[in-house]
Write an enzyme that holds these catalytic residues in place. Structure first.
Site, mmCIF file in Angstrom:
data_model
loop_
_atom_site.group_PDB
_atom_site.id
_atom_site.type_symbol
_atom_site.label_atom_id
_atom_site.label_comp_id
_atom_site.label_asym_id
_atom_site.label_seq_id
_atom_site.Cartn_x
_atom_site.Cartn_y
_atom_site.Cartn_z
ATOM 1 N N PHE A 1 52.874 -31.734 39.381
ATOM 2 C CA PHE A 1 52.269 -31.555 40.564
ATOM 3 C C PHE A 1 51.149 -30.222 40.630
ATOM 4 O O PHE A 1 51.020 -29.687 41.576
ATOM 5 C CB PHE A 1 53.102 -31.515 41.603
ATOM 6 C CG PHE A 1 54.175 -32.578 41.571
ATOM 7 C CD1 PHE A 1 53.888 -33.735 41.821
ATOM 8 C CD2 PHE A 1 55.564 -32.064 41.173
ATOM 9 C CE1 PHE A 1 54.784 -34.765 41.694
ATOM 10 C CE2 PHE A 1 56.464 -32.961 41.230
ATOM 11 C CZ PHE A 1 56.332 -34.365 41.114
ATOM 12 N N GLY B 1 55.559 -37.973 34.425
ATOM 13 C CA GLY B 1 56.068 -39.051 35.221
ATOM 14 C C GLY B 1 55.238 -39.960 36.038
ATOM 15 O O GLY B 1 55.445 -40.983 36.760
ATOM 16 N N ALA C 1 44.336 -41.012 34.270
ATOM 17 C CA ALA C 1 44.197 -42.429 33.696
ATOM 18 C C ALA C 1 42.917 -42.595 33.528
ATOM 19 O O ALA C 1 42.798 -43.254 32.413
ATOM 20 C CB ALA C 1 44.715 -43.327 35.241
ATOM 21 N N ARG D 1 39.877 -49.886 39.987
ATOM 22 C CA ARG D 1 40.787 -51.052 39.472
ATOM 23 C C ARG D 1 42.383 -50.191 39.454
ATOM 24 O O ARG D 1 42.285 -49.036 39.078
ATOM 25 C CB ARG D 1 40.277 -50.946 38.093
ATOM 26 C CG ARG D 1 41.205 -52.348 37.254
ATOM 27 C CD ARG D 1 40.922 -52.278 35.851
ATOM 28 N NE ARG D 1 39.657 -52.559 35.186
ATOM 29 C CZ ARG D 1 39.009 -53.763 35.459
ATOM 30 N NH1 ARG D 1 39.778 -54.718 35.555
ATOM 31 N NH2 ARG D 1 37.811 -53.634 34.891
ATOM 32 N N GLN E 1 52.810 -43.554 42.455
ATOM 33 C CA GLN E 1 52.182 -42.391 42.713
ATOM 34 C C GLN E 1 51.886 -42.436 44.259
ATOM 35 O O GLN E 1 51.946 -41.230 44.833
ATOM 36 C CB GLN E 1 50.744 -42.627 42.186
ATOM 37 C CG GLN E 1 50.956 -42.319 40.562
ATOM 38 C CD GLN E 1 51.354 -40.945 40.240
ATOM 39 O OE1 GLN E 1 50.715 -39.955 40.572
ATOM 40 N NE2 GLN E 1 52.362 -40.718 39.725
ATOM 41 N N GLY F 1 46.427 -40.249 41.937
ATOM 42 C CA GLY F 1 47.698 -39.453 41.975
ATOM 43 C C GLY F 1 47.786 -38.578 43.188
ATOM 44 O O GLY F 1 48.742 -38.186 43.623
ATOM 45 N N GLU F 2 46.735 -38.264 43.786
ATOM 46 C CA GLU F 2 46.571 -37.536 44.688
ATOM 47 C C GLU F 2 45.740 -38.008 45.982
ATOM 48 O O GLU F 2 45.644 -37.361 46.945
ATOM 49 C CB GLU F 2 45.629 -36.088 44.274
ATOM 50 C CG GLU F 2 46.357 -35.300 43.428
ATOM 51 C CD GLU F 2 45.455 -34.412 42.451
ATOM 52 O OE1 GLU F 2 45.671 -33.053 42.442
ATOM 53 O OE2 GLU F 2 44.238 -34.854 41.905
#
Lengths: 747, 326
Positions: A261, A487, A530, A632, A642, A708-709
């Site tokens: 994080f 993770g 990613a 995508r 996420q 993720g964010e």
């Protein structure tokens, strides 16, 4: 020479994103694994305890180190009474190196060491020494007993006291100050005005796995460090620089990481301490930071004070948008919480000012924590939008629709893709937004019910990233990169990309991550992991396909790869027959002109239902739903996770999380999980996540954007807006604990 | 954790003669030892003693062995039926894992969660007598508003003891010399005064062996209401344990104890006197709440506890008497 050049060769496929990339092999692949909600490939290892985390590697003759903290907030070390504990049975040494120990943890992506030198104390809890012993228990005992004398000094601790001395920091990823038009004039003249100050407290990432290092020096003078990191390549550079080594003399291995994080973007004090101790003692040393030390001496999210001024016409169209923020950090640290990062492009409005100023305080370093900028910035901006909706009488979704910018409102360039309105519309329908009642009007017994929404915006970034792919003679693909999986699902999505492009089932794709000797990747930060590392794998696989087509004597475009076979021109050949020696290639991606020509971001809409106890002010989130569009989706299950995690962070930020500094000395008061209140299961109801189908051809060849964010961005504001709808009480000081609601509740 | 001697006691007699700190579940003591907030020279492990039964008493009450785990006590059908307030209080505390380990005797002795008590770099008269109190003038959101002293404003963090105080429990002990005594829970705990390090009347080596609950009050309603910063796994900001009976339209019995307010599970006879004999309703409830907070003093961050406990008590009394919102 850049990192990527080191690994360039004739077997490399490189792409700089200067042009759009309209077609993707992921859309034409036949394997059918991309996007699927597949469980994590490393999941069985994790649940069986076989995934080895940093502190779990065996090392011969291992010694155990426990860090020692400063118990003053400012001053200078006068003496460390090492002799008193050195005599304890099992204690090996009290290791100090005032010049080399890290005073601060490093910021993500820096290639130089962070601030070193611990003789001068800059904040309470600064790491000053390490006690090394034959067992962890002995080391911990000796560390607790170690007496340290200080020459006390003066520091600056109280945000309130020094807020008027805030200074403009150097520009970073966002400008510290920016302005378009005449924001003050336009605000003064606006028909409807909202002017409100929101505050958010310091926070800690509180990842489940604490920071940990095992340092081991090799005979050739190189250092092997097993650590818990998000960005191995730059972490190696930081560590090498801190120790006076060349980058290639340090190898970091970080195969599994128990959450980061942002707190593990850069190196933390335990790494250098372990390396120095191991060097001095001639044996490997392990240091695991105690939870209290993670709070005290890694990195916090800065507290913020945000003054939002929205000026609009009578229909709610914004004419002035002012977002002035105060944040805090140590003296001489360049990082500032980029509070207004999302405000730059979230909404239209001709007259704009987005300023950040820093109050210099002797508190633990501030740095990146999940969605730096957006997470706290949108807790203010999206609440202010809710206040503007109230002031203009326009529905919050309609208000945002009216302020939808046709292009980037500051840079005047197009958006690569922008699905905020569709996200809001879909969410409204799924959630039942139409049932929203007037504030404070839905009381059932002791409970006041309400619903709220907020938009989510999160800038998308592409970073340089490289990966090597080997197609073996037995028909397996091996992916190697120093990319990390904190993770998030990196192992799985990289396997899916390779599997889709090479026509392999996932049990024939092997992914090796987190070894600093592998090609350098973007690392896990900024939600770019990613898309960036995925693109590098994609490019390598594209080159493998071309090699296979050449061997088959066909046009790559006419070849289909599926289930380990190449099919073209009415022939089907097993890869094992086609590959007579391993095909080893590297793919590398780099950002290019596309990010200058388009504003790239991901979008979403959060909806939240809460109930607030009218007696006590306790808040319970009853339901939360998010709709997201982020290009995508590579794996619907890990992507969903996420977003669930981000929304949970949002609940924590809105309701419970506050890292408290004692104003007398800056020390962190609530340094454990009992008193730093993360939301527990009972605080997190059923969360719903939906994705809108999207491709972003300007972003990268796999058309994915960061996710993720995105889930945390705006999430806390949706909770806050629901609380307002339930109670009619607007709390602008996060977290919204019961005491802040009490005065506004009915008797 | 400092090195310590360890002995396992097989009998109560051996335990009290053992000359060390007792350990059973260890859910609080071990944490404090790791931080060197507690540094016992010797631990006497009492977890094998035969004190883990809940037994009927002739008067219709229960005798609870000191080693009965919180989980078992909360789930005991007799407790649920006769002492619902106790079962509810237990389940409002800690987490499932902790309740499985924590014992009845140990839970009575849980130490404060004051941040400054936990941090050996801070001044704390409870941890280190004479060193001062960093909570006064520091961050004191979770601290006491009643019964405080210049030396200490810490709270007792427990839930179970609050319910036991409302139930008029008696704590049964055995001293090092073998003498047994029975201490009403109202006499068991101490206010901080000038010796905040001394939290109860136990003498060195004295072991809690049982807790006795008197026969339940007939026709009473029970309630445990805990206000906290998150839905689970948080200590009480304020809590109310109540046992109230209404007969013929008047309050016949009222026992009210409070957590999160003081150095001990708080109970004030004036609160109950304001209720007994009265008709349930806003007037009586407000009189009780006024009596509770009379003399209450906040220290800045915890000022909200005064209105919060007032509101929580009034709402609790509505539930306990079946009076809908007045």
């Amino acid at each position: 020479m850049s990192l990527l050049d080191i690994f360039s060769s004739g077997d490399t496929r490189s792409l700089t994103m200067d042009e759009p990339h309209p077609s993707s092999l992921l859309d034409s692949g036949a394997q059918g694994v991309i996007g699927k909600p597949l469980p994590r490939v490393e999941g069985p290892l994790k649940v069986a305890g076989k995934a080895t985390y940093a502190a779990e590697y065996p090392a011969e003759n291992l010694a155990y180190g426990v860090l020692v903290r400063s118990t003053v907030s400012a001053g200078r070390i006068a003496a460390i009474h090492a002799d008193e504990v050195q005599a304890l049975p099992g204690v090996i040494a009290v290791v100090t190196d005032y010049d080399t120990f890290l005073r601060n943890a490093a910021q993500g992506g820096d290639t130089d060491a962070p601030v070193q030198g611990v003789e001068e104390i800059q904040y309470h809890g600064e790491i000053i020494a390490v006690v090394v012993a034959e067992t962890f228990e002995i080391a911990r005992d000796a560390a607790a007993r170690l007496r340290v004398d200080y020459e006390p000094g003066e520091g600056r601790y109280d945000f309130e006291r020094y807020r008027n001395e805030a200074e403009r920091p150097p520009d970073s990823q966002v400008e510290a100050h920016s302005q378009q038009g005449d924001p003050d004039g336009a605000f003064a003249a606006a028909a409807v005005k909202v002017s409100a100050v929101y505050t958010t407290p310091s926070q800690n990432s509180a990842a489940m796995e604490p920071h940990a290092s095992i340092a081991e020096w090799k005979e050739d003078g190189t250092l092997l460090l097993h650590g818990a990191y998000q960005m191995v390549a730059s972490d190696q550079q930081q560590l090498a620089d801190a120790l006076g080594l060349k980058a290639d003399q340090v190898r970091i291995i970080s195969r599994y990481v128990g959450g980061g994080f942002g707190s593990k973007l850069g190196i933390a004090p335990e790494s250098v301490a372990a390396a120095i101790a191991a060097k001095q003692l001639g044996r490997p040393v392990k240091i695991v930071m105690a939870r209290q030390q993670v709070f005290d001496a890694t990195v916090r999210r800065s507290n913020t004070e945000q003054h939002l001024k929205l000026g609009a016409d009578a229909d709610g169209r914004i004419v002035a948008l002012i977002h002035d923020s105060l944040v805090s950090n140590l003296p001489d640290e360049d990082f500032f919480e980029p509070v207004g990062i999302g405000t730059h492009f979230a909404y239209a409005g001709e007259n704009r000012r987005i300023n950040h100023d820093v109050v210099r305080l002797n508190r633990t370093l501030s740095g990146s924590m999940r969605a730096p900028g957006e997470a706290v910035g949108q807790m203010a901006l999206e609440a202010a939008l809710d206040e503007l909706a109230e002031a203009t009488g326009v529905d919050p979704i309609e208000l945002r629709r009216r302020n939808e910018p046709p292009q980037d409102p500051e840079k005047q360039i197009p958006f690569s893709s922008r699905a905020l309105v569709p996200c809001m519309e879909k969410g409204a329908a799924l959630f039942g937004w139409a049932d929203r009642k007037a504030p404070g009007s839905d009381r059932r017994g002791e409970w006041l019910h309400g619903i709220g929404m907020a938009a989510a915006v999160r800038s998308n970034m592409l970073q340089k990233s490289a990966a090597q792919v080997t197609l073996t003679t037995d028909g397996r693909a091996i992916v190697e990169t120093d990319m990390t999986d904190i993770g998030t699902g990196t192992y799985t999505i990289l396997a899916q990309i390779a599997g889709e492009t090479l026509g392999l089932p996932l049990d024939r794709v092997i992914v090796h991550l987190g070894d600093g000797k592998a090609p350098p990747a973007a690392g896990s930060g900024g939600s770019w992991g990613a898309a960036s590392s995925g693109s590098s794998v994609y490019l390598a696989c594209e080159l493998v396909r071309e090699r296979l087509a050449k061997k088959m004597g066909v046009d790559p475009a006419a070849m289909t790869l599926k289930d380990g076979r190449a099919i073209a021109e009415n022939r089907a050949v097993d890869l094992t027959d086609l590959v007579d020696e391993n095909i080893v290639v590297t793919g590398q991606i780099a950002p290019g002109k596309q990010e200058k020509l388009h504003t790239q971001a991901s979008y979403g809409a959060h909806f939240c239902a809460v109930k607030v106890n009218a007696v006590t002010g306790e808040v319970r989130v009853e339901r939360m739903l998010g709709v997201f569009a982020a290009g995508r989706v590579l794996n619907e299950q890990t992507a969903r996770s996420q977003c669930l995690g981000g929304m949970t962070f949002g609940i924590g930020a809105a309701l419970t999380e506050e890292l408290v500094h004692d104003p007398r000395n800056g020390k962190i008061v609530n340094r454990d999980m009992a008193e730093y209140h993360l939301p527990v299961n009972a605080d997190v109801p059923q969360l719903e996540v939906h994705f809108l189908p999207e491709r972003d051809i300007n972003a990268n060849p796999i058309h994915a954007k960061g996710i993720g964010e995105l889930g945390i961005s705006g999430a806390g504001a949706a909770v806050a807006n629901a609380i307002y709808n339930a109670t009619g009480v607007r709390v602008r000081d996060y977290p919204i604990t019961c005491d802040k609601l009490l005065a506004g509740l009915p008797d | 954790m400092k090195p310590f001697d360890y002995a396992r006691a097989d009998t109560v007699e051996a335990a009290v003669a053992g000359g060390g700190r007792f350990i059973a579940g260890g859910t609080n003591l071990l944490d404090l030892m790791k931080l060197q907030v507690e540094t016992p020279e010797k631990l006497v492990d009492i977890s094998r003693l035969d004190l883990n039964r809940i037994e009927e008493r002739d008067d219709g009450g229960l005798t609870i062995g000191a080693l009965v785990p919180n989980s078992d006590l909360a789930a005991d059908p007799r407790v649920i039926e006769r002492y619902e307030v106790l079962s509810r209080a237990l389940l409002a505390g800690a987490s499932g894992q902790l309740r499985n380990k924590a014992t009845t005797g140990g839970n009575l002795l849980q130490r404060t969660r004051c941040y400054y008590f936990y941090d050996t770099a801070a001044a704390c008269n409870k941890r280190e007598p004479g060193s001062g109190c960093d909570a006064i003038g520091g961050f004191n959101r979770i601290h006491a508003i009643l019964g405080t002293s210049e030396q200490c404003i810490a709270t007792h963090p427990g839930d179970m003891p609050v319910a036991m105080r409302a139930l008029d429990a008696t704590i049964v002990t055995q001293k090092a010399d073998g003498d047994k005594r029975r201490v009403p829970i109202g006499d068991f705990y101490r206010l901080p005064g000038d010796t905040p390090q001394i939290e109860n009347v136990l003498e060195p080596g004295e072991l809690i062996t049982h807790v006795e609950l008197p026969a339940p009050v007939a026709n009473a309603r029970h309630l445990y209401r805990k206000v906290r910063d998150r839905a689970s796994y948080a200590f009480a900001l304020v809590s109310v344990a109540g046992v109230v009976a209404v007969e013929d339209g008047r309050i016949a019995h009222a026992a009210l104890a409070f957590g999160g307010l003081a150095h001990l599970p708080w109970r004030n006879p004036a609160v109950e006197q304001a209720l007994v004999g009265q008709q349930p309703g806003t007037a009586a409830f407000e009189a009780a709440a006024d009596a509770l907070v009379e003399g209450a003093r906040g220290f800045g961050h915890n000022n909200f506890k005064i209105p919060l406990v007032r509101r929580t008590l009034i709402a609790s009394l509505r539930d306990l008497t079946g009076e809908a919102s007045a």
